[in-house]
Design a protein around this motif. Structure first.
Motif, PDB file in Angstrom:
ATOM      1  N   ASP A 148       0.831  -1.208   0.000  1.00 31.89           N
ATOM      2  CA  ASP A 148       0.000   0.000   0.000  1.00 31.89           C
ATOM      3  C   ASP A 148       0.866   1.259   0.000  1.00 31.89           C
ATOM      4  OD1 ASP A 148      -2.384  -1.384  -0.028  1.00 31.89           O
ATOM      5  OD2 ASP A 148      -2.566  -1.433   2.165  1.00 31.89           O
ATOM      6  N   ALA A 149       1.924   1.238   0.795  1.00 34.14           N
ATOM      7  CA  ALA A 149       2.812   2.404   0.871  1.00 34.14           C
ATOM      8  C   ALA A 149       3.454   2.695  -0.481  1.00 34.14           C
ATOM      9  CB  ALA A 149       3.888   2.174   1.928  1.00 34.14           C
ATOM     10  N   MET A 150       3.895   1.650  -1.181  1.00 38.45           N
ATOM     11  CA  MET A 150       4.528   1.847  -2.484  1.00 38.45           C
ATOM     12  C   MET A 150       3.517   2.332  -3.529  1.00 38.45           C
ATOM     13  SD  MET A 150       7.733   1.361  -2.092  1.00 38.45           S
ATOM     14  CE  MET A 150       7.392   2.197  -0.531  1.00 38.45           C
ATOM     15  N   ALA A 151       2.287   1.847  -3.416  1.00 37.47           N
ATOM     16  CA  ALA A 151       1.251   2.312  -4.344  1.00 37.47           C
ATOM     17  C   ALA A 151       0.966   3.794  -4.128  1.00 37.47           C
ATOM     18  CB  ALA A 151      -0.019   1.487  -4.158  1.00 37.47           C
ATOM     19  N   HIS A 197       5.672  13.717  -0.545  1.00 34.32           N
ATOM     20  CA  HIS A 197       5.191  12.566   0.194  1.00 34.32           C
ATOM     21  C   HIS A 197       6.385  11.715   0.621  1.00 34.32           C
ATOM     22  CE1 HIS A 197       4.428  10.560  -4.025  1.00 34.32           C
ATOM     23  NE2 HIS A 197       5.651  11.033  -3.894  1.00 34.32           N
ATOM     24  N   ALA A 198       6.185  10.934   1.667  1.00 33.73           N
ATOM     25  CA  ALA A 198       7.282  10.132   2.190  1.00 33.73           C
ATOM     26  C   ALA A 198       6.744   8.928   2.937  1.00 33.73           C
ATOM     27  CB  ALA A 198       8.164  10.961   3.120  1.00 33.73           C
ATOM     28  N   THR A 199       7.241   7.773   2.558  1.00 34.47           N
ATOM     29  CA  THR A 199       7.045   6.567   3.348  1.00 34.47           C
ATOM     30  C   THR A 199       8.247   6.460   4.278  1.00 34.47           C
ATOM     31  OG1 THR A 199       5.779   5.422   1.646  1.00 34.47           O
ATOM     32  CG2 THR A 199       6.940   4.044   3.218  1.00 34.47           C
ATOM     33  N   MET A 200       8.045   5.924   5.458  1.00 33.53           N
ATOM     34  CA  MET A 200       9.166   5.879   6.405  1.00 33.53           C
ATOM     35  C   MET A 200       9.023   4.706   7.362  1.00 33.53           C
ATOM     36  SD  MET A 200       8.049   9.088   8.815  1.00 33.53           S
ATOM     37  CE  MET A 200       7.415  10.069   7.442  1.00 33.53           C
ATOM     38  N   MET A 201      10.141   4.358   7.966  1.00 32.13           N
ATOM     39  CA  MET A 201      10.131   3.373   9.044  1.00 32.13           C
ATOM     40  C   MET A 201      11.322   3.632   9.956  1.00 32.13           C
ATOM     41  SD  MET A 201      11.363  -0.191   7.281  1.00 32.13           S
ATOM     42  CE  MET A 201      12.880  -0.346   6.318  1.00 32.13           C
ATOM     43  N   THR A 223      13.566   6.924   5.068  1.00 29.04           N
ATOM     44  CA  THR A 223      12.458   7.682   4.496  1.00 29.04           C
ATOM     45  C   THR A 223      12.835   8.143   3.086  1.00 29.04           C
ATOM     46  OG1 THR A 223      10.971   9.558   4.865  1.00 29.04           O
ATOM     47  CG2 THR A 223      13.265   9.851   5.540  1.00 29.04           C
ATOM     48  N   TYR A 224      12.025   9.013   2.538  1.00 29.69           N
ATOM     49  CA  TYR A 224      12.273   9.556   1.203  1.00 29.69           C
ATOM     50  C   TYR A 224      12.678  11.021   1.304  1.00 29.69           C
ATOM     51  CZ  TYR A 224      10.486   5.427  -1.229  1.00 29.69           C
ATOM     52  OH  TYR A 224      10.321   4.156  -1.724  1.00 29.69           O
ATOM     53  N   ALA A 225      13.235  11.545   0.213  1.00 25.85           N
ATOM     54  CA  ALA A 225      13.732  12.918   0.205  1.00 25.85           C
ATOM     55  C   ALA A 225      12.631  13.930   0.509  1.00 25.85           C
ATOM     56  CB  ALA A 225      14.372  13.233  -1.152  1.00 25.85           C
ATOM     57  N   GLY A 226      11.372  13.585   0.201  1.00 20.82           N
ATOM     58  CA  GLY A 226      10.265  14.496   0.466  1.00 20.82           C
ATOM     59  C   GLY A 226      10.006  14.742   1.936  1.00 20.82           C
ATOM     60  N   PHE A 241      14.828   5.356   2.193  1.00 17.07           N
ATOM     61  CA  PHE A 241      13.967   4.210   2.510  1.00 17.07           C
ATOM     62  C   PHE A 241      14.350   2.988   1.685  1.00 17.07           C
ATOM     63  CE2 PHE A 241      10.073   1.695   1.975  1.00 17.07           C
ATOM     64  CZ  PHE A 241       9.601   1.609   3.279  1.00 17.07           C
ATOM     65  N   THR A 242      14.823   3.229   0.482  1.00 13.28           N
ATOM     66  CA  THR A 242      15.140   2.123  -0.415  1.00 13.28           C
ATOM     67  C   THR A 242      16.387   1.348   0.008  1.00 13.28           C
ATOM     68  OG1 THR A 242      16.208   3.824  -1.794  1.00 13.28           O
ATOM     69  CG2 THR A 242      14.012   3.090  -2.455  1.00 13.28           C
ATOM     70  N   VAL A 243      17.193   1.913   0.906  1.00 16.29           N
ATOM     71  CA  VAL A 243      18.412   1.216   1.342  1.00 16.29           C
ATOM     72  C   VAL A 243      18.080  -0.042   2.138  1.00 16.29           C
ATOM     73  CG1 VAL A 243      20.474   1.372   2.780  1.00 16.29           C
ATOM     74  CG2 VAL A 243      19.904   3.235   1.214  1.00 16.29           C
ATOM     75  N   PRO A 244      17.337   0.050   3.249  1.00 19.62           N
ATOM     76  CA  PRO A 244      16.999  -1.199   3.954  1.00 19.62           C
ATOM     77  C   PRO A 244      16.107  -2.126   3.139  1.00 19.62           C
ATOM     78  CG  PRO A 244      15.818   0.658   4.910  1.00 19.62           C
ATOM     79  CD  PRO A 244      16.821   1.226   3.978  1.00 19.62           C
ATOM     80  N   ILE A 245      15.288  -1.564   2.251  1.00 19.49           N
ATOM     81  CA  ILE A 245      14.442  -2.413   1.407  1.00 19.49           C
ATOM     82  C   ILE A 245      15.316  -3.233   0.456  1.00 19.49           C
ATOM     83  CG2 ILE A 245      12.684  -2.410  -0.399  1.00 19.49           C
ATOM     84  CD1 ILE A 245      11.675  -1.811   2.456  1.00 19.49           C
TER      85      ILE A 245
END
Length: 236
Positions: A86-89, A99-103, A126-129, A217-221
Motif C-alpha cells: 500500500d505504501a509503495m502504491a 510525500h514520504a514513506t518511512m520506518m 524515508t524519502y527525500a520528500g 527508505f530504499t536502502v533497507p528495502i
C-alpha cells in the motif's frame, strides 16, 4: 500591610509549627501538581507545525482481513501503519506536492577515527520528500535527491548531536560514516529539531526524541531489512 501580615504569619508559625508546615506543604504540593498538569496539557495539545499542519496528512488504510478486524474493533479506526504494498502504491501518486514513506531503524555507527567507539544510533529510513514536507532545518548540506532515492544510494543525513559526536561539529558534508560497517556519504546535517509531539511517528512514541540519522527508505528495502519498532499482523 505586608509587614503586618508577615508578623501574623510568623506568630502563627511559632504557635503551631507542625500544622502550619503541613498547610504550607499541602498548598505547595497543590500548586506543583496543577502547574505540572497544565504544562503537560500544553505540550501534548500543541501544534508542532502550525503553518502547515492543515495540509499534511497521515494516510491510514484498512488492510486487515474482514474476518479479523484490527484488534477486534467493529467499525473502529484502521491500523496506524501501512503495508509495504500500500505504501509503495501511494508513493506512485502524483497528487501530493511532497510525500514520504518511512520506518524506524537502528544502526551501528562509526567513522575512520579509531579514537571513537562504534555506537548504536536510532535512524529513520524515508524519502527525500520528508525534509521539505516537515520543514526540517539544515545547518550543513541538503537532503538527498529523488534519483538517490531510486538508486538506493548510500547517503545519510545526520542530526546535529550525531555530527558533533562523529565529526566534532564541523561541516561533515562529503565525509564517510559507516552504518553497520557499510560506508555512507554524509550529504547534510540538520539543526536541533524536536517536534512535540513527534507527529510524524506517533506509533513508536509521541514524545520520543528525533532520530540520530536519516537514510533513503530504499536502502533497507534493497537489503531486505525490516523495521525496528511496532509491527502488527492479522495473519502469521
Amino acid at each position: 500591610m505586608f509587614s503586618y501580615y508577615a508578623k501574623l504569619a510568623l506568630l502563627s508559625l511559632k504557635r503551631n509549627p507542625l500544622l502550619s508546615s503541613l498547610m504550607v506543604g499541602a498548598i505547595a504540593l497543590g500548586i506543583g501538581v496543577s502547574m505540572t498538569t497544565l504544562t503537560l496539557y500544553y505540550v501534548m495539545s500543541s501544534d508542532p507545525m502550525p503553518l502547515k499542519s492543515a495540509r499534511v496528512f497521515a494516510v491510514q488504510l484498512d488492510s486487515w482481513s474482514p474476518d479479523e478486524p484490527y484488534y477486534g474493533r467493529d467499525g473502529g479506526a484502521p491500523p496506524p501503519q501501512l503495508t509495504y504494498r500500500d505504501a509503495m502504491a501511494l508513493m506512485g501518486s502524483d497528487i501530493p506536492t511532497h510525500h514520504a514513506t518511512m520506518m524506524h531503524r537502528g544502526f551501528a555507527v562509526r567513522t575512520d577515527n579509531k579514537d571513537l567507539r562504534q555506537e548504536h544510533k536510532s535512524g529513520r529510513a524515508t524519502y527525500a520528500g520528508f525534509f521539505p514536507m516537515f520543514d526540517v532545518p539544515f545547518i550543513y548540506g541538503a537532503p538527498w535527491t529523488q534519483s538517490q532515492d531510486e538508486a538506493a544510494a548510500r547517503v545519510v543525513v545526520l542530526s546535529r548531536a550525531t555530527n558533533d559526536k562523529l565529526f566534532g561539529g564541523r561541516d561533515s558534508v562529503g565525509e564517510v560514516a559507516y552504518l553497520d560497517n557499510e560506508p555512507f556519504r554524509v550529504v547534510g546535517v540538520i539543526d536541533t529539531w524536536q517536534p512535540m509531539p513527534l507527529f510524524y511517528d506517533l506509533n513508536n512514541g509521541a514524545f520520543t526524541e528525533t532520530e540520530d540519522l536519516f537514510v533513503p527508505f530504499t536502502v533497507p528495502i534493497s537489503k531486505e531489512q525490516g523495521a525496528h519498532g511496532s509491527t502488527n499482523c492479522w495473519k502469521p
